[in-house]
Design an enzyme around this catalytic site. Structure first.
Site, mmCIF file in Angstrom:
data_model
loop_
_atom_site.group_PDB
_atom_site.id
_atom_site.type_symbol
_atom_site.label_atom_id
_atom_site.label_comp_id
_atom_site.label_asym_id
_atom_site.label_seq_id
_atom_site.Cartn_x
_atom_site.Cartn_y
_atom_site.Cartn_z
ATOM 1 N N THR A 1 1.988 -10.040 -19.165
ATOM 2 C CA THR A 1 2.722 -11.181 -18.597
ATOM 3 C C THR A 1 2.814 -12.354 -19.569
ATOM 4 O OG1 THR A 1 1.887 -10.482 -16.456
ATOM 5 C CG2 THR A 1 2.805 -12.699 -16.572
ATOM 6 N N ALA B 1 13.759 -1.294 -23.666
ATOM 7 C CA ALA B 1 12.450 -0.720 -23.330
ATOM 8 C C ALA B 1 11.893 0.117 -24.485
ATOM 9 C CB ALA B 1 12.570 0.139 -22.079
ATOM 10 N N GLU C 1 -3.708 2.610 -11.837
ATOM 11 C CA GLU C 1 -3.862 1.166 -11.595
ATOM 12 C C GLU C 1 -3.576 0.812 -10.145
ATOM 13 O OE1 GLU C 1 -1.647 0.436 -15.791
ATOM 14 O OE2 GLU C 1 -1.335 -1.066 -14.254
ATOM 15 N N ARG D 1 -22.994 -15.297 17.207
ATOM 16 C CA ARG D 1 -22.420 -16.612 17.516
ATOM 17 C C ARG D 1 -22.162 -16.713 19.023
ATOM 18 N NH1 ARG D 1 -22.043 -21.719 15.653
ATOM 19 N NH2 ARG D 1 -20.158 -22.708 16.450
ATOM 20 N N GLY E 1 -0.453 -6.540 -10.648
ATOM 21 C CA GLY E 1 -0.284 -5.078 -10.690
ATOM 22 C C GLY E 1 1.077 -4.662 -10.158
HETATM 23 C C1 LIG Z 1 -5.103 -13.710 -10.963
HETATM 24 C C2 LIG Z 1 -4.053 -12.995 -11.751
HETATM 25 C C3 LIG Z 1 -4.412 -11.972 -12.615
HETATM 26 C C4 LIG Z 1 -3.449 -11.334 -13.384
HETATM 27 N N1 LIG Z 1 -3.833 -10.423 -14.325
HETATM 28 C C5 LIG Z 1 -2.929 -9.982 -15.225
HETATM 29 C C6 LIG Z 1 -3.337 -9.222 -16.361
HETATM 30 O O1 LIG Z 1 -4.529 -8.895 -16.531
HETATM 31 N N2 LIG Z 1 -2.408 -8.863 -17.268
HETATM 32 C C7 LIG Z 1 -1.082 -9.189 -17.121
HETATM 33 O O2 LIG Z 1 -0.298 -8.838 -17.980
HETATM 34 N N3 LIG Z 1 -0.665 -9.896 -16.054
HETATM 35 C C8 LIG Z 1 -1.553 -10.315 -15.113
HETATM 36 N N4 LIG Z 1 -1.146 -11.065 -14.050
HETATM 37 C C9 LIG Z 1 0.263 -11.357 -13.877
HETATM 38 C C10 LIG Z 1 0.897 -10.647 -12.699
HETATM 39 O O3 LIG Z 1 0.959 -9.264 -12.930
HETATM 40 C C11 LIG Z 1 2.279 -11.279 -12.466
HETATM 41 O O4 LIG Z 1 2.035 -12.588 -11.969
HETATM 42 C C12 LIG Z 1 3.136 -10.489 -11.518
HETATM 43 O O5 LIG Z 1 3.525 -9.266 -12.089
HETATM 44 C C13 LIG Z 1 4.400 -11.250 -11.103
HETATM 45 O O6 LIG Z 1 5.056 -11.773 -12.198
HETATM 46 P P1 LIG Z 1 5.467 -13.334 -12.210
HETATM 47 O O7 LIG Z 1 4.275 -14.111 -11.856
HETATM 48 O O8 LIG Z 1 6.162 -13.633 -13.475
HETATM 49 O O9 LIG Z 1 6.497 -13.480 -10.997
HETATM 50 P P2 LIG Z 1 8.065 -13.221 -11.057
HETATM 51 O O10 LIG Z 1 8.337 -11.940 -11.745
HETATM 52 O O11 LIG Z 1 8.725 -14.450 -11.549
HETATM 53 O O12 LIG Z 1 8.390 -13.037 -9.505
HETATM 54 C C14 LIG Z 1 8.645 -14.143 -8.607
HETATM 55 C C15 LIG Z 1 9.072 -13.566 -7.268
HETATM 56 O O13 LIG Z 1 10.296 -12.819 -7.449
HETATM 57 C C16 LIG Z 1 10.118 -11.532 -6.908
HETATM 58 N N5 LIG Z 1 10.906 -10.559 -7.680
HETATM 59 C C17 LIG Z 1 10.902 -10.341 -9.017
HETATM 60 N N6 LIG Z 1 11.705 -9.309 -9.312
HETATM 61 C C18 LIG Z 1 12.203 -8.844 -8.146
HETATM 62 C C19 LIG Z 1 13.096 -7.799 -7.779
HETATM 63 N N7 LIG Z 1 13.603 -6.964 -8.700
HETATM 64 N N8 LIG Z 1 13.401 -7.636 -6.480
HETATM 65 C C20 LIG Z 1 12.880 -8.465 -5.529
HETATM 66 N N9 LIG Z 1 12.036 -9.468 -5.806
HETATM 67 C C21 LIG Z 1 11.710 -9.657 -7.095
HETATM 68 C C22 LIG Z 1 8.637 -11.233 -7.039
HETATM 69 O O14 LIG Z 1 8.235 -10.198 -6.176
HETATM 70 C C23 LIG Z 1 8.059 -12.588 -6.675
HETATM 71 O O15 LIG Z 1 7.995 -12.711 -5.290
HETATM 72 C C24 LIG Z 1 -2.086 -11.691 -13.232
HETATM 73 C C25 LIG Z 1 -1.716 -12.681 -12.332
HETATM 74 C C26 LIG Z 1 -2.678 -13.362 -11.628
HETATM 75 C C27 LIG Z 1 -2.243 -14.505 -10.741
#
Ligand SMILES: Cc1cc2nc3c(=O)[nH]c(=O)nc-3n(C[C@H](O)[C@H](O)[C@H](O)COP(=O)(O)OP(=O)(O)OC[C@H]3O[C@@H](n4cnc5c(N)ncnc54)[C@H](O)[C@@H]3O)c2cc1C
Length: 382
Positions: free
Chosen positions: A129, A181, A247, A273, A368
């Site tokens: 990410t 990709a 995963e 309780r 994930g």
């Molecule tokens: C505590 C924590 C630990 C994490 N650990 C890791 C890690 O170890 N390594 C790593 O690489 N990442 C990690 N992440 C990142 C995590 O995998 C991402 O936050 C997640 O994949 C979502 O990506 P984003 O936050 O960019 O949201 P976005 O991709 O911006 O999504 C925003 C919203 O849009 C929706 N959306 C996006 N695309 C679509 C679609 N095609 N159709 C419908 N809805 C859609 C999503 O579901 C979401 O509701 C972690 C995140 C957190 C908060």
């Protein structure tokens, strides 16, 4: 007779392994959990201790330093942590990283990294990410350019689990931006004394307080050619896709175990309780709510157990594993919310396990692959 959530895949050997795990968690991890939550990470010592006890890389073959078990051992460990709300060591991310190396690494990479990871000397992280790319991995901008002395990596990553403590990070980067990709590769970055590699602050999250989630910055980070995972460019996306069942099932089974832990904690609370001259457990509403929770867990157990057996047999597909992640994480949110309500105001307190479980559960629907992405994947299989 009390309701039991029996696992179809459990054996006497796994039960005895479970006792070792429980001893470690209760005697060594739980007493330090509060301090880890204050600090934002568990520290290196506990990782090394888990390594000493043979609890890391349990399902990696012994020839590469693992314990030679299978996914069921990993499941036991993840479950026991989840039911106690112990989220500080992201063992699952560590194991996922080890599996990338096991499944896709060259022999030299397996020999160099897996034994160190099994000993807990190097904590593993995976950095996909970025501030501008989460669900849509093809949007990653981190660049790995080939030079005479290997690769030069530039970019930044965010939300990286184990990011503060990581000794090795699998960095997802573009080796050829023109190829989509097929231009994505995974590079192994050894973080110690690594010029240009910088770990940002431990991020302030609403839950998972003991887990170090961090930003990473890579500025002209040089890695030798032999740190390209699998030794060939352009394989990154396929490597990431092929390990998804592992995963996603870990997230699904940890979700179910957290539900079991929440149910047990709630049962204990409502039985002692008192209100209106009786225990909270005596109210019909409480019994009905917990009956619903127990039923949901029992039904979920049948599905998750089948997934565990399928994964061990090498036949769990990505769509079914995505269902395990989707159902598990969504059900976890529902169940823990129901349980918390039965605690009244105490449920809202961080000192109560159920309160911590509530905030910890929220991320399960996001990392994930979000629930929405799970539905995309599942619907493509229709
Ligand atoms: C505590 C924590 C630990 C994490 N650990 C890791 C890690 O170890 N390594 C790593 O690489 N990442 C990690 N992440 C990142 C995590 O995998 C991402 O936050 C997640 O994949 C979502 O990506 P984003 O936050 O960019 O949201 P976005 O991709 O911006 O999504 C925003 C919203 O849009 C929706 N959306 C996006 N695309 C679509 C679609 N095609 N159709 C419908 N809805 C859609 C999503 O579901 C979401 O509701 C972690 C995140 C957190 C908060």
């Amino acid at each position: 007779m009390p309701i039991e959530f029996r696992r179809s895949w459990i054996t006497p050997e796994l039960e005895s392994f479970r006792s070792t795990v429980v001893r470690f968690l209760e005697d060594e991890m739980l007493p330090q959990d509060e301090a880890a939550r204050q600090r934002g990470h568990v520290g290196h010592e506990i990782w090394r201790r888990a390594g000493e006890l043979g609890l890391l890389c349990i399902d990696i073959p012994e020839v590469w330093g693992g314990a030679g078990g299978d996914f069921r051992h990993e499941a036991v460990l993840c479950e026991e942590m989840a039911r106690r709300g112990l989220t500080g060591m992201s063992i699952s991310v560590h194991s996922i990283v080890a599996h990338y190396i096991l499944n896709h690494g060259t022999e030299a990479q397996k020999q160099r990294y897996l034994p160190r990871m099994a000993r807990g000397e190097w904590v593993g992280a995976i950095a996909m990410t970025e501030p501008g790319a989460g669900s849509d991995l093809q949007g990653v901008r981190t660049r790995a350019e080939r030079s005479e002395a290997g690769y030069l990596i530039n970019g930044s990553k965010t939300f990286i689990s184990n990011g503060h403590l990581a000794g090795l990070v699998l960095v997802v980067a573009k080796t050829d931006p023109a190829l989509g990709a097929k231009g994505i590769s995974i590079l192994i970055v050894e973080t110690e004394n690594c010029p240009g590699y910088q770990v940002g602050r431990v991020l302030d999250k609403i839950g998972l307080k003991a887990q170090d989630t961090a930003e990473l910055f890579l500025d002209q980070v040089r890695v030798p050619e032999e740190r390209l995972l699998g030794g060939r460019e352009g394989l990154g996306f396929a490597q990431l896709m092929s390990d998804l069942p592992y995963e996603r099932l870990i997230i699904g089974l940890a979700a179910l175990a957290a539900m079991e832990g929440a149910y047990e904690a709630t049962l204990a609370h409502v039985r002692q309780r008192r209100a209106f001259g009786q225990t909270v457990a005596d109210f019909q509403n409480t019994r009905f709510k917990l009956a619903e929770v127990a039923t949901e867990i029992q039904v979920g157990r049948a599905f998750i157990d089948r997934c565990v057996e399928d994964l061990v047999a090498g036949r769990l597909d990505t769509v079914t594993a995505s269902m395990a992640k989707l159902w598990g994480s969504e059900a976890q949110g529902r169940v823990i919310d129901t349980c918390l309500q039965l605690f009244g105001g105490y449920g809202y307190m961080n000192e109560f396990l159920i309160g911590r479980m509530y905030t910890d559960a929220r991320i399960q629907r996001i990392y994930g692959g979000t629930s929405e992405i799970m539905k995309e994947v599942i619907s493509r299989g229709m």
